[in-house]
Design a protein around this motif. Sequence first.
Motif, PDB file in Angstrom:
ATOM      1  N   LYS A  99      85.552  24.669 -73.845  1.00 41.76           N
ATOM      2  CA  LYS A  99      86.603  23.669 -73.682  1.00 41.76           C
ATOM      3  C   LYS A  99      87.157  23.678 -72.263  1.00 41.76           C
ATOM      4  N   ALA A 100      86.693  24.630 -71.460  1.00 44.76           N
ATOM      5  CA  ALA A 100      87.197  24.766 -70.093  1.00 44.76           C
ATOM      6  C   ALA A 100      86.849  23.539 -69.265  1.00 44.76           C
ATOM      7  N   ARG A 101      87.794  23.100 -68.470  1.00 45.46           N
ATOM      8  CA  ARG A 101      87.583  21.955 -67.585  1.00 45.46           C
ATOM      9  C   ARG A 101      87.413  22.397 -66.131  1.00 45.46           C
ATOM     10  N   SER A 102      87.416  23.691 -65.908  1.00 46.28           N
ATOM     11  CA  SER A 102      87.250  24.227 -64.556  1.00 46.28           C
ATOM     12  C   SER A 102      86.733  25.651 -64.649  1.00 46.28           C
ATOM     13  N   TYR A 103      86.262  26.166 -63.525  1.00 44.37           N
ATOM     14  CA  TYR A 103      85.811  27.549 -63.495  1.00 44.37           C
ATOM     15  C   TYR A 103      86.961  28.511 -63.770  1.00 44.37           C
ATOM     16  N   ALA A 104      88.131  28.184 -63.281  1.00 43.03           N
ATOM     17  CA  ALA A 104      89.288  29.049 -63.501  1.00 43.03           C
ATOM     18  C   ALA A 104      89.585  29.181 -64.995  1.00 43.03           C
ATOM     19  N   GLU A 105      89.543  28.054 -65.717  1.00 44.37           N
ATOM     20  CA  GLU A 105      89.756  28.090 -67.161  1.00 44.37           C
ATOM     21  C   GLU A 105      88.618  28.843 -67.864  1.00 44.37           C
ATOM     22  N   TYR A 106      87.423  28.644 -67.375  1.00 42.54           N
ATOM     23  CA  TYR A 106      86.241  29.280 -67.963  1.00 42.54           C
ATOM     24  C   TYR A 106      86.355  30.804 -67.911  1.00 42.54           C
ATOM     25  N   LEU A 107      86.832  31.309 -66.783  1.00 48.66           N
ATOM     26  CA  LEU A 107      86.985  32.756 -66.612  1.00 48.66           C
ATOM     27  C   LEU A 107      88.019  33.338 -67.570  1.00 48.66           C
ATOM     28  N   LYS A 108      88.965  32.510 -67.984  1.00 45.08           N
ATOM     29  CA  LYS A 108      90.057  32.991 -68.820  1.00 45.08           C
ATOM     30  C   LYS A 108      89.776  32.873 -70.316  1.00 45.08           C
ATOM     31  N   GLU A 109      88.624  32.327 -70.681  1.00 43.10           N
ATOM     32  CA  GLU A 109      88.342  32.094 -72.103  1.00 43.10           C
ATOM     33  C   GLU A 109      88.148  33.384 -72.903  1.00 43.10           C
ATOM     34  N   GLY A 110      87.831  34.461 -72.226  1.00 43.11           N
ATOM     35  CA  GLY A 110      87.727  35.732 -72.926  1.00 43.11           C
ATOM     36  C   GLY A 110      86.358  36.096 -73.443  1.00 43.11           C
ATOM     37  N   HIS A 111      85.366  35.288 -73.141  1.00 43.56           N
ATOM     38  CA  HIS A 111      83.998  35.607 -73.566  1.00 43.56           C
ATOM     39  C   HIS A 111      83.335  36.497 -72.523  1.00 43.56           C
ATOM     40  N   LEU A 112      82.587  37.482 -72.976  1.00 49.41           N
ATOM     41  CA  LEU A 112      81.970  38.425 -72.055  1.00 49.41           C
ATOM     42  C   LEU A 112      81.059  37.730 -71.054  1.00 49.41           C
ATOM     43  N   HIS A 113      80.221  36.814 -71.543  1.00 52.36           N
ATOM     44  CA  HIS A 113      79.240  36.183 -70.664  1.00 52.36           C
ATOM     45  C   HIS A 113      79.862  35.217 -69.658  1.00 52.36           C
ATOM     46  N   SER A 114      81.127  34.820 -69.883  1.00 53.01           N
ATOM     47  CA  SER A 114      81.793  33.906 -68.948  1.00 53.01           C
ATOM     48  C   SER A 114      82.878  34.620 -68.137  1.00 53.01           C
ATOM     49  N   SER A 115      82.880  35.937 -68.196  1.00 55.11           N
ATOM     50  CA  SER A 115      83.876  36.705 -67.449  1.00 55.11           C
ATOM     51  C   SER A 115      83.302  37.176 -66.119  1.00 55.11           C
ATOM     52  N   SER A 116      84.174  37.619 -65.237  1.00 57.79           N
ATOM     53  CA  SER A 116      83.713  38.207 -63.986  1.00 57.79           C
ATOM     54  C   SER A 116      83.140  39.592 -64.256  1.00 57.79           C
ATOM     55  N   GLU A 117      82.322  40.081 -63.339  1.00 55.82           N
ATOM     56  CA  GLU A 117      81.696  41.408 -63.444  1.00 55.82           C
ATOM     57  C   GLU A 117      80.960  41.594 -64.771  1.00 55.82           C
ATOM     58  N   TYR A 118      80.251  40.564 -65.177  1.00 59.26           N
ATOM     59  CA  TYR A 118      79.543  40.559 -66.463  1.00 59.26           C
ATOM     60  C   TYR A 118      78.513  41.684 -66.569  1.00 59.26           C
ATOM     61  N   TYR A 119      77.669  41.835 -65.545  1.00 65.37           N
ATOM     62  CA  TYR A 119      76.640  42.872 -65.594  1.00 65.37           C
ATOM     63  C   TYR A 119      77.257  44.263 -65.704  1.00 65.37           C
ATOM     64  N   THR A 120      78.272  44.502 -64.894  1.00 64.43           N
ATOM     65  CA  THR A 120      78.912  45.818 -64.897  1.00 64.43           C
ATOM     66  C   THR A 120      79.497  46.125 -66.263  1.00 64.43           C
ATOM     67  N   LYS A 121      80.146  45.142 -66.874  1.00 66.85           N
ATOM     68  CA  LYS A 121      80.749  45.345 -68.192  1.00 66.85           C
ATOM     69  C   LYS A 121      79.686  45.621 -69.261  1.00 66.85           C
ATOM     70  N   ILE A 122      78.533  44.974 -69.142  1.00 64.40           N
ATOM     71  CA  ILE A 122      77.451  45.217 -70.104  1.00 64.40           C
ATOM     72  C   ILE A 122      76.940  46.645 -69.969  1.00 64.40           C
ATOM     73  N   PHE A 123      76.571  47.028 -68.752  1.00 64.97           N
ATOM     74  CA  PHE A 123      75.895  48.315 -68.575  1.00 64.97           C
ATOM     75  C   PHE A 123      76.856  49.502 -68.516  1.00 64.97           C
ATOM     76  N   ALA A 124      78.142  49.244 -68.284  1.00 67.11           N
ATOM     77  CA  ALA A 124      79.147  50.304 -68.381  1.00 67.11           C
ATOM     78  C   ALA A 124      79.877  50.235 -69.713  1.00 67.11           C
ATOM     79  N   ARG A 125      79.359  49.401 -70.615  1.00 65.76           N
ATOM     80  CA  ARG A 125      79.865  49.282 -71.989  1.00 65.76           C
ATOM     81  C   ARG A 125      81.355  48.937 -72.024  1.00 65.76           C
ATOM     82  N   GLY A 126      81.703  47.874 -71.284  1.00 70.29           N
ATOM     83  CA  GLY A 126      83.062  47.351 -71.320  1.00 70.29           C
ATOM     84  C   GLY A 126      83.965  47.847 -70.215  1.00 70.29           C
ATOM     85  N   LYS A 127      83.489  48.807 -69.449  1.00 69.27           N
ATOM     86  CA  LYS A 127      84.308  49.365 -68.378  1.00 69.27           C
ATOM     87  C   LYS A 127      83.941  48.741 -67.027  1.00 69.27           C
TER      88      LYS A 127
END
Length: 238
Positions: A117-145
């Motif tokens: 439902k995001a109308r901008s990248y800023a909104e997209y980052l705030k949606e709370g989904h892992l794949h649409s968050s910043s530092e996605y790779y790091t969060k995956i391989f550090a298991r959320g950290k």
Amino acid sequence: MTDYRLVWFQHLHKAAGTYVIRRAMANGETFWPEHSNGNPRVDGQLVPLWEMSSDQLTSFIDECEEKGVTFVACEWGGPDFQTLANDERVTLLTCMRQPIKRFISNYNYDHYLVLTKARSYAEYLKEGHLHSSSEYYTKIFARGKLDLELAKSNLGLFDHVIVAEDGMDTLNEFGWHKESDTTHPTFGDKKRAMVLLAKLRWFRLFNYLKKKKYLPPEELKINDLNKLDLELYDSMRR
């Protein structure tokens, strides 16, 4: 030693993951009886592999062996990588893509498939989904950290880390010589265009047919928001 081999594929969104899965399928790998793009399901529900304890994960691998399953995809979180690496039956595989390009591709994919439902990248980052968050790779391989060294350490446990920009020749090492004709691009999908038409998203459909790619604005400083991912990616290329 066991003759049984299970390819465990850590699927990263919009990083050629579906291609890898379909390539495995085309070359005769056996998937979990009920699955969604390689992700195991039971009674229609995803099996939360990323939430399993070490003992639970080992029991799951035992069950895969009993069922003759030779390929599993894990897409929605980082499992206990150390347990997987310690199991001689498991071959760890993942495929990465330049993180900013991946993020842009993910945004446009979700935008045109009306998955956000995001109308901008800023909104997209705030949606709370892992794949649409910043530092996605790091969060995956550090298991959320947000722990770059832990992410590097866990990636170091993998038998194969493919960098999509460098090609897919590594897949031949699995004996997957038969090519898959499946790609998963954002643009050029007639079904997606029909969905936009059915939902009366005229402006979005027009831009989709024009293959308009939305880019993050400079003021968002997307590179700064993904410094860890960029370092992680560069370390793999080195």
